[in-house]
Design an enzyme around this catalytic site. Structure first.
Site, PDB file in Angstrom:
ATOM      1  N   TYR A 133       0.824  -1.205   0.000  1.00  0.00           N
ATOM      2  CA  TYR A 133       0.000   0.000   0.000  1.00  0.00           C
ATOM      3  C   TYR A 133       0.859   1.256   0.000  1.00  0.00           C
ATOM      4  O   TYR A 133       1.395   1.671   1.031  1.00  0.00           O
ATOM      5  CB  TYR A 133      -0.941   0.015   1.208  1.00  0.00           C
ATOM      6  CG  TYR A 133      -1.842  -1.192   1.340  1.00  0.00           C
ATOM      7  CD1 TYR A 133      -2.200  -1.957   0.227  1.00  0.00           C
ATOM      8  CD2 TYR A 133      -2.352  -1.568   2.582  1.00  0.00           C
ATOM      9  CE1 TYR A 133      -3.030  -3.062   0.345  1.00  0.00           C
ATOM     10  CE2 TYR A 133      -3.191  -2.665   2.708  1.00  0.00           C
ATOM     11  CZ  TYR A 133      -3.520  -3.414   1.589  1.00  0.00           C
ATOM     12  OH  TYR A 133      -4.348  -4.511   1.725  1.00  0.00           O
TER      13      TYR A 133
ATOM     14  N   HIS B 152       0.000 -12.331   1.593  1.00  0.00           N
ATOM     15  CA  HIS B 152      -0.732 -11.376   0.760  1.00  0.00           C
ATOM     16  C   HIS B 152      -0.748 -11.812  -0.706  1.00  0.00           C
ATOM     17  O   HIS B 152       0.293 -11.843  -1.365  1.00  0.00           O
ATOM     18  CB  HIS B 152      -0.072  -9.993   0.894  1.00  0.00           C
ATOM     19  CG  HIS B 152      -0.946  -8.862   0.443  1.00  0.00           C
ATOM     20  ND1 HIS B 152      -0.472  -7.575   0.316  1.00  0.00           N
ATOM     21  CD2 HIS B 152      -2.256  -8.812   0.104  1.00  0.00           C
ATOM     22  CE1 HIS B 152      -1.452  -6.792  -0.079  1.00  0.00           C
ATOM     23  NE2 HIS B 152      -2.545  -7.521  -0.226  1.00  0.00           N
TER      24      HIS B 152
END
Length: 318
Positions: A44, A129
């Site tokens: 992110y 992830h």
């Protein structure tokens, strides 16, 4: 603790840049509203989300909140200019690049860097992830590495975070993971994960964190826009049409579409919380209001009657 978590992708400049003050204001608003669960990842904003979240939480008692981050991509200098918008979708300088790595060393290296950016010595949950193309390495080396860290107390819980449900179900069957962060596959719009994943999680005591409950934009407003996003891209017409049918039922009962979308997943016994990405304090306050405002049971009855929810799908109680 609220069943509402703060998703920090947006404060990593997802799609567009915001200031440090705006990001801090969003985290502060979440805290003031009683939110105590915060999720981030190196992906992110090439670490910006972790840095901003860590700074905003630095003065909070560490035992008073739950913090999660992710592994599978670590960051290294890129040697290139420009921004990350075209590559990763974040309006940040592209001075770093993501490197896929689910090796034991890669997991530890990524987590160590995340702890440094967050300014903490531990996280409560670490998610594998998006290991879509890395199953063998993720289950064979990354998971055992995290299990060792869990045994040492560096990591509290192990999870997997994905936009599909099939591979998380395999993790639940074949490992001792604690959580699944499921993005977009169990929402008011669609519930493909219901039988194959959520039932399994309920049976095995694995908690599910529902993410992307607005399907990355399609359900985020009372009126569905023609250019709404679905799965990070422009929504196809059939998805827009279905979302508008759901919105029409909501409107008849005086309920905003995002209000129904944010409350819906929590009806399933496996779902422990909903994570919402908020870039401003105003968005946080909207999410809290949507979560806290009661919805008449007749709305869910009408959605069933019109074929917009199947009879097998749990709904919030009247």
């Amino acid at each position: 603790m609220r069943a509402l978590g703060f998703g920090a992708a947006t404060i990593g400049n997802l799609y567009r840049a915001i200031t440090d003050d705006t990001a801090r204001g969003a985290v502060d608003a979440a805290w003031d509203a009683g939110v105590r669960s915060f999720d981030t990842a190196p992906h992110y904003g090439l670490g910006l989300s972790e840095r901003r979240l860590g700074a905003a939480l630095a003065d909070r008692p560490r035992d008073a909140f739950v913090l999660s981050t992710k592994v599978g991509r670590w960051l290294e200098p890129s040697g290139r200019g420009g921004t990350d918008l075209e590559i990763g979708g974040y309006d940040v300088p592209a001075d770093l690049r993501r490197v896929w790595d689910f090796s034991a060393d890669g997991v530890k290296r990524s987590l160590e860097a995340s702890l440094h950016r967050l300014g903490t010595d531990r996280v409560d949950t670490v998610y594998l992830h998006d290991p879509d193309d890395h199953w063998a390495e993720a289950v064979g080396t990354a998971y055992p590495a995290l299990a060792d860290l869990r045994a040492q107390g560096v990591v509290g819980r192990i999870g997997v975070g994905m936009n599909q449900w099939e591979m998380p179900a395999a993790f639940v069957r074949e490992t001792d993971i604690d959580e699944v962060m499921l993005a977009g596959r169990y929402t008011l719009l669609e519930q493909p994960a219901l039988g194959g994943l959520l039932t399994l999680c309920a049976e095995r005591g694995v908690s599910v964190v529902a993410a992307a409950v607005f399907n990355t934009g399609l359900l985020s407003r009372p009126e569905v826009a023609d250019d709404a996003r679905y799965n990070f891209t422009r929504a196809p017409q059939e998805r827009i049409a279905r979302a508008r049918e759901i919105a029409a039922v909501c409107a008849r009962h005086g309920v905003a579409l995002p209000q129904a979308a944010i409350q819906f997943p929590l009806a399933h016994p496996a779902v422990s919380s909903v994570v919402i990405g908020c870039r401003t304090a105003e968005q946080v306050n909207d999410a809290v209001t949507w979560m806290d405002t009661p919805i008449p049971g007749e709305l869910w009855d009408d959605l069933r009657a019109e074929g917009l929810l199947g009879p097998e799908v749990p709904v919030p109680s009247h």
